[in-house]
Design a protein around this motif. Structure first.
Motif, PDB file in Angstrom:
ATOM      1  N   UNK A   1       7.382   7.810 -10.316  1.00 36.96           N
ATOM      2  CA  UNK A   1       5.986   8.206 -10.215  1.00 36.96           C
ATOM      3  C   UNK A   1       5.669   8.704  -8.816  1.00 36.96           C
ATOM      4  N   UNK A   2       4.696   9.603  -8.749  1.00 35.31           N
ATOM      5  CA  UNK A   2       4.130  10.018  -7.472  1.00 35.31           C
ATOM      6  C   UNK A   2       2.619   9.858  -7.592  1.00 35.31           C
ATOM      7  N   UNK A   3       2.100   8.824  -6.965  1.00 35.09           N
ATOM      8  CA  UNK A   3       0.658   8.600  -6.945  1.00 35.09           C
ATOM      9  C   UNK A   3       0.074   9.363  -5.765  1.00 35.09           C
ATOM     10  N   UNK A   4      -0.852  10.252  -6.058  1.00 33.46           N
ATOM     11  CA  UNK A   4      -1.426  11.113  -5.030  1.00 33.46           C
ATOM     12  C   UNK A   4      -2.921  10.831  -4.917  1.00 33.46           C
TER      13      UNK A   4
ATOM     14  N   UNK B   1      10.155  19.180   0.633  1.00 30.05           N
ATOM     15  CA  UNK B   1      10.262  17.785   0.248  1.00 30.05           C
ATOM     16  C   UNK B   1       8.936  17.077   0.461  1.00 30.05           C
ATOM     17  N   UNK B   2       8.591  16.200  -0.494  1.00 27.00           N
ATOM     18  CA  UNK B   2       7.362  15.426  -0.393  1.00 27.00           C
ATOM     19  C   UNK B   2       7.661  13.931  -0.247  1.00 27.00           C
ATOM     20  N   UNK B   3       8.490  13.409  -1.162  1.00 29.29           N
ATOM     21  CA  UNK B   3       8.767  11.966  -1.170  1.00 29.29           C
ATOM     22  C   UNK B   3      10.079  11.709  -1.888  1.00 29.29           C
ATOM     23  N   UNK B   4      10.711  10.594  -1.539  1.00 27.86           N
ATOM     24  CA  UNK B   4      11.956  10.233  -2.191  1.00 27.86           C
ATOM     25  C   UNK B   4      12.069   8.737  -2.376  1.00 27.86           C
ATOM     26  N   UNK B   5      12.916   8.344  -3.328  1.00 27.35           N
ATOM     27  CA  UNK B   5      13.120   6.934  -3.604  1.00 27.35           C
ATOM     28  C   UNK B   5      14.553   6.710  -4.063  1.00 27.35           C
TER      29      UNK B   5
ATOM     30  N   UNK C   1      -1.374   8.718   1.932  1.00 25.01           N
ATOM     31  CA  UNK C   1      -2.109   9.274   0.787  1.00 25.01           C
ATOM     32  C   UNK C   1      -1.278   9.218  -0.499  1.00 25.01           C
ATOM     33  N   UNK C   2       0.009   9.450  -0.403  1.00 23.17           N
ATOM     34  CA  UNK C   2       0.898   9.472  -1.564  1.00 23.17           C
ATOM     35  C   UNK C   2       1.780   8.229  -1.563  1.00 23.17           C
ATOM     36  N   UNK C   3       2.140   7.804  -2.754  1.00 24.05           N
ATOM     37  CA  UNK C   3       3.072   6.694  -2.931  1.00 24.05           C
ATOM     38  C   UNK C   3       4.078   7.063  -4.010  1.00 24.05           C
ATOM     39  N   UNK C   4       5.341   6.793  -3.757  1.00 25.41           N
ATOM     40  CA  UNK C   4       6.379   7.014  -4.763  1.00 25.41           C
ATOM     41  C   UNK C   4       6.888   5.665  -5.243  1.00 25.41           C
TER      42      UNK C   4
END
Length: 124
Positions: A80-83, A47-51, A67-70
């Motif tokens: 979106x996943x901004x890396x 898992x990296x990110x969730x919304x 560093x990352x934004x979902x």
């Protein structure tokens, strides 16, 4: 049924940025929880990110915080996943996934729908 299509992967140098997109279609998704996962060669999918789709609340794993934004765009049915500040260890195939119900989860087995994945390669 929910269909998910990822895009935006590619090759980038360490320190660079990429934005992944996940376009959703099919059944309504207002009650879904959306997740980004990644899988590097020889490793388990993680898992990296969730919304949460209905209220936009987010959760990121510790290794990508800062560093990352979902985010999501309801009008475009897209997550979106901004890396940013990418590192070689971020190299993996990135997958978008959806689970029924709004509860956050990092468990890959709780997600019912998956995209085909998009490759992200970070060179040193």
């Amino acid at each position: 049924q929910v269909q998910l299509v990822e895009s935006g992967g590619g090759l980038v140098q360490a320190g660079g940025s990429l934005r992944l997109s996940c376009a959703a279609s099919g059944r309504t998704h207002s009650s879904y929880y959306m997740g980004w996962f990644r899988q590097a060669p020889g490793k388990e999918r993680e898992f990296v990110a969730g919304i949460r789709w209905n209220d936009g609340s987010t959760y990121l794993t510790d290794s990508v915080k800062g560093r990352f934004t979902i985010s999501r765009d309801n009008a475009k049915d897209t997550v979106y996943l901004q890396m940013n500040s990418l590192k070689p260890e971020d190299t993996a195939v990135y997958y978008c996934a959806a689970k029924l119900g709004g509860a956050a989860s990092t468990n890959v087995n709780q997600y019912s729908y998956w995209g085909q994945g998009t490759q992200v390669t970070v060179s040193s």
